[in-house]
Design a protein around this motif. Structure first.
Motif, PDB file in Angstrom:
ATOM      1  N   ARG A 103       0.896  -1.163  -0.129  1.00 42.35           N
ATOM      2  CA  ARG A 103      -0.004  -0.110   0.024  1.00 42.35           C
ATOM      3  C   ARG A 103       0.908   1.231  -0.216  1.00 42.35           C
ATOM      4  O   ARG A 103       0.499   1.973  -0.524  1.00 42.35           O
ATOM      5  N   ASN A 122     -14.953   8.907  -7.542  1.00 40.60           N
ATOM      6  CA  ASN A 122     -15.792   9.117  -6.426  1.00 40.60           C
ATOM      7  C   ASN A 122     -16.807  10.118  -6.710  1.00 40.60           C
ATOM      8  O   ASN A 122     -16.498  11.133  -6.861  1.00 40.60           O
TER       9      ASN A 122
ATOM     10  N   PRO B 220      -5.295   5.312   2.604  1.00 40.03           N
ATOM     11  CA  PRO B 220      -5.789   4.294   4.088  1.00 40.03           C
ATOM     12  C   PRO B 220      -7.017   3.785   4.077  1.00 40.03           C
ATOM     13  O   PRO B 220      -7.924   4.369   3.611  1.00 40.03           O
ATOM     14  N   ARG B 223     -10.090   5.615   5.767  1.00 38.89           N
ATOM     15  CA  ARG B 223     -10.383   6.835   4.867  1.00 38.89           C
ATOM     16  C   ARG B 223     -11.094   6.308   3.567  1.00 38.89           C
ATOM     17  O   ARG B 223     -12.407   6.897   3.472  1.00 38.89           O
ATOM     18  N   ARG B 227     -14.885   7.988   4.058  1.00 35.86           N
ATOM     19  CA  ARG B 227     -15.045   8.824   3.211  1.00 35.86           C
ATOM     20  C   ARG B 227     -15.408   8.690   1.817  1.00 35.86           C
ATOM     21  O   ARG B 227     -16.198   9.345   1.071  1.00 35.86           O
ATOM     22  N   TYR B 228     -15.190   7.438   1.446  1.00 35.09           N
ATOM     23  CA  TYR B 228     -15.359   6.952  -0.035  1.00 35.09           C
ATOM     24  C   TYR B 228     -16.562   6.142  -0.306  1.00 35.09           C
ATOM     25  O   TYR B 228     -17.410   6.264  -1.225  1.00 35.09           O
ATOM     26  N   ALA B 229     -16.683   5.317   0.700  1.00 35.89           N
ATOM     27  CA  ALA B 229     -17.610   4.162   0.534  1.00 35.89           C
ATOM     28  C   ALA B 229     -19.091   4.294   1.534  1.00 35.89           C
ATOM     29  O   ALA B 229     -20.271   4.411   0.880  1.00 35.89           O
ATOM     30  N   PRO B 231     -20.348   7.133   2.870  1.00 34.31           N
ATOM     31  CA  PRO B 231     -21.477   8.178   2.318  1.00 34.31           C
ATOM     32  C   PRO B 231     -22.332   7.802   1.277  1.00 34.31           C
ATOM     33  O   PRO B 231     -23.414   8.253   1.107  1.00 34.31           O
ATOM     34  N   ILE B 232     -21.655   6.803   0.323  1.00 34.20           N
ATOM     35  CA  ILE B 232     -22.680   6.273  -0.602  1.00 34.20           C
ATOM     36  C   ILE B 232     -23.482   5.323  -0.168  1.00 34.20           C
ATOM     37  O   ILE B 232     -24.894   5.287  -0.794  1.00 34.20           O
TER      38      ILE B 232
END
Lengths: 351, 312
Positions: A103, A122, B220, B223, B227-229, B231-232
């Motif tokens: 990562r 996104n 990370p 996050r 923040r990405y998954a 909220p959707i």
């Protein structure tokens, strides 16, 4: 650390020379678990991406070219398993790295451009949020990161980048979104960009623009690019070296000029013959390669291309062909016909 | 954003108007005459006609409806035929109890259900995920009145730790202790339901291309999830909770009856029992408004979270 990162004295131009390649895939094999059995999607794949060069991976749909890109950055589906081989990148074997170390490389030393720009960003975060997020490792303050993002958007040709930064992905067209994805991939200043069919979802005019953009930026930034595509014309336009894949194997590789002028493998020859852009005579029917890609659950013995090859002979049935030089040492094909001395014998036999 | 907001508000008002009109027509199409009920079987036809005229029932239906809306705009919901009290007063006395109960039930269900579903999705096929799955389906399958009766039995009758009935005599602590059992009974199946929905939608989002892209940049995992998954993934849940409020307006009837809590649910049951049409109509107007308000609020929250919805 024993494997210190090789010091790069600016972008390497042209020859690979004595310098070790940035990326070298050695004998990589990968299986997908499926209800019908294990699909041997990649078998014994070897290739090199030298520093500062663009290497094209071409082949039909399902030949494993995208799987190869995913395997290198280790973002594979849960049912995929690397069963052999290594991927050496900047002196470390990626397949042996811990998830944590892997990562750390992603988005720093290597980045990726995805096939479908409509779904790659996104939908609920602004372009700004996403472009700042990927710089999370940078010590710079937010203002500086924003400035960098704007500069990069400007470089890839987004008009009015300072204002457009606040917009959401759905407010851009497909071509603009792919430019944003390219901007993001280059913003992190990676050593290697994996471009997984970045122009497939775009129309022909946009494709040319995106390819020119990639070529220009690669020359400016000096990074290496692994460009996956099924479009021969695009590869010819953009790449320095080409790797031709068929049904999970590398069948031919070499400098782009050699491959296009003097294809050594019957598959490459057939593929080039099918490219509408290269057909010189008027024809009512476009040429195709007869037959189908073999079943990769039970891989046939001998040469993988034998069932569709025009020049198939008895050796192809049982014996896996070796990799032999074609035009020069760097141009190689995996075919019995290219075995030194053998081509002549066969020509005699024909006569 | 503001254009969307005003448009949505007007739409909500229109929905309330249409729904109330329909309900008015339906209630008045039901056989039974409020004047006869009020005056009893021995009333003279003259007396009935006089009362009808006083209540405006002799006018044609469209005029009645217009009059009803006219009164509504002035804040007048009519008069209770039995007690002579203002319907508005009767209804608004009970509304806070029901709204508190529903908000508390949905609230605690969301606070537990959403993180549980999220955790199950991230740690898929672990023991926590499997136990959550089994418990979720069980709580969804058990009707809320059964849950209410058992909760009452265990905590109020056997353990005697919580009050059994009523809504308390005022005071924050008293109100809260009286709220725990009903809110538990009403909300518990929603914990499981929301956990299931969030898990499914989270798994879908985590498989999407943009999450793969975020991973390709080495973001990370924390996050990416928050923040990405997430909220959707919560978007469908919010819509669901808006509709859930409507469902609970009727679901709360059980809890209000079982726990002898004052509230709109209990009021409607009484009013329908005694054919107290003005009170029924008043309750209908208020519940319809609450329902439309809840779904509109859900849409607005969705629009805040999802930029694509704002332009739709």
């Amino acid at each position: 650390m024993a494997n210190a990162r090789p010091t790069s004295g600016g972008p390497a131009t042209g020859s690979a020379g004595a310098e070790p390649p940035l990326l070298s895939v050695r004998n990589l094999s990968l299986d997908f678990g499926s209800p019908k059995g294990r699909v041997h999607a990649l078998r014994d794949v070897s290739l090199e991406v030298p520093k500062g060069r663009i290497v094209g991976i071409v082949g039909e749909s399902g030949c494993g070219k995208s799987t190869l890109a995913s395997a290198i950055i280790r973002l594979l589906a849960a049912n995929a398993e690397v069963v052999g081989g290594s991927v050496e990148f900047e002196g470390q074997d990626l397949m042996a790295l811990s998830e944590r170390k892997m990562r750390d490389l992603r988005g720093r030393r290597m980045s990726m451009i995805f096939q479908d720009p409509m779904t790659a960003l996104n939908p609920v975060r602004t372009i700004e949020a996403q472009m700042l997020d990927i710089q999370y490792r940078e010590p710079a303050d937010e203002q500086e990161k924003r400035r960098r993002a704007i500069a990069m958007l400007d470089t890839v040709g987004i008009p009015d980048p300072a204002n457009r930064l606040k917009a959401y992905p759905h407010q851009f067209s497909g071509g603009m979104r792919q430019r944003i994805c390219i901007a993001m991939a280059l913003l992190v200043e990676p050593a290697l960009v994996l471009a997984d069919e970045p122009t497939t979802a775009l129309d022909a005019t946009l494709e040319v623009q995106i390819v020119n953009l990639l070529k220009r930026l690669q020359a400016e930034m000096g990074c290496s690019v692994m460009f996956v595509s099924h479009h021969l014309g695009t590869v010819a336009e953009l790449c320095d070296d080409v790797v031709v894949m068929y049904a999970g194997e590398v069948v031919e590789s070499g400098p782009v000029r050699d491959i296009f002028r003097n294809p050594g493998h019957p598959y490459t020859q057939a593929l080039l013959a099918c490219d509408p852009g290269r057909i010189k005579q008027k024809t009512r029917e476009l040429p195709t390669i007869p037959g189908e890609v073999p079943n990769l659950v039970s891989v046939p013995h001998g040469c993988i291309f034998k069932s569709r090859c025009r020049e198939v002979h008895d050796r192809c049935e049982a014996e896996v062909p070796g990799v032999h030089p074609v035009s020069n040492e760097r141009h190689r094909a995996k075919c019995h016909l290219r075995e030194p001395g053998k081509a002549a014998t066969r020509a005699e036999a024909k006569a | 954003m503001w254009i969307y907001f005003t448009r949505r508000l007007f739409l909500a008002l229109a929905i309330v108007a249409v729904a109330v009109t329909l309900l008015y027509v339906m209630i008045h199409a039901v056989p039974g005459d409020p004047a006869s009920i009020m005056l009893g079987p021995r009333a003279t036809p003259e007396l009935k006609a006089e009362l009808r005229a006083k209540m405006g029932l002799d006018e044609p239906l469209p005029i009645q409806i217009l009059g009803f809306f006219g009164d509504l705009l002035r804040g007048d919901l009519g008069t209770d035929v039995f007690t002579g009290r203002e319907v508005g007063q009767i209804v608004f006395e009970k509304v806070p109890f029901t709204v508190t109960l529903i908000a508390t039930s949905i609230g605690w269900a969301a606070l537990i259900g959403i993180p549980l579903g999220c955790y199950s999705a991230i740690r898929r096929n672990t023991i926590v995920d499997k136990v959550t799955g089994v418990l979720s389906v069980s709580t969804i399958a058990i009707p809320s009145f059964v849950m209410a009766i058992y909760a009452l039995l265990i905590f109020a009758v056997w353990l005697k730790v919580l009050p059994a009935i009523g809504a308390g005599a005022g005071g924050l602590l008293d109100t809260l202790t009286h709220l725990i059992l009903p809110a538990f009974a009403v909300g518990v199946s929603w914990v499981g339901y929301l956990a299931r929905v969030v898990r499914a939608s989270m798994l879908e989002v985590l498989g999407e291309n943009h999450v793969r892209m975020a991973r390709a940049f080495g973001l990370p995992e924390k996050r990416i999830v928050f923040r990405y998954a997430l909220p959707i993934a919560v978007l469908p849940t919010i819509t669901l909770m808006g509709v859930g409020v409507a469902y609970l307006l009727s679901g709360a009837v059980f809890a209000e009856v079982v726990f002898a809590r004052p509230g709109i649910g209990a009021l409607i049951v009484d009013a329908v029992d005694s054919r107290n049409y003005p009170v029924v109509m008043g309750c209908v107007v208020v519940t319809t408004t609450l329902f439309v308000a809840a779904t509109t609020l859900a849409d607005l929250i969705n629009a805040l979270l999802d930029p694509r919805a704002r332009e739709g």
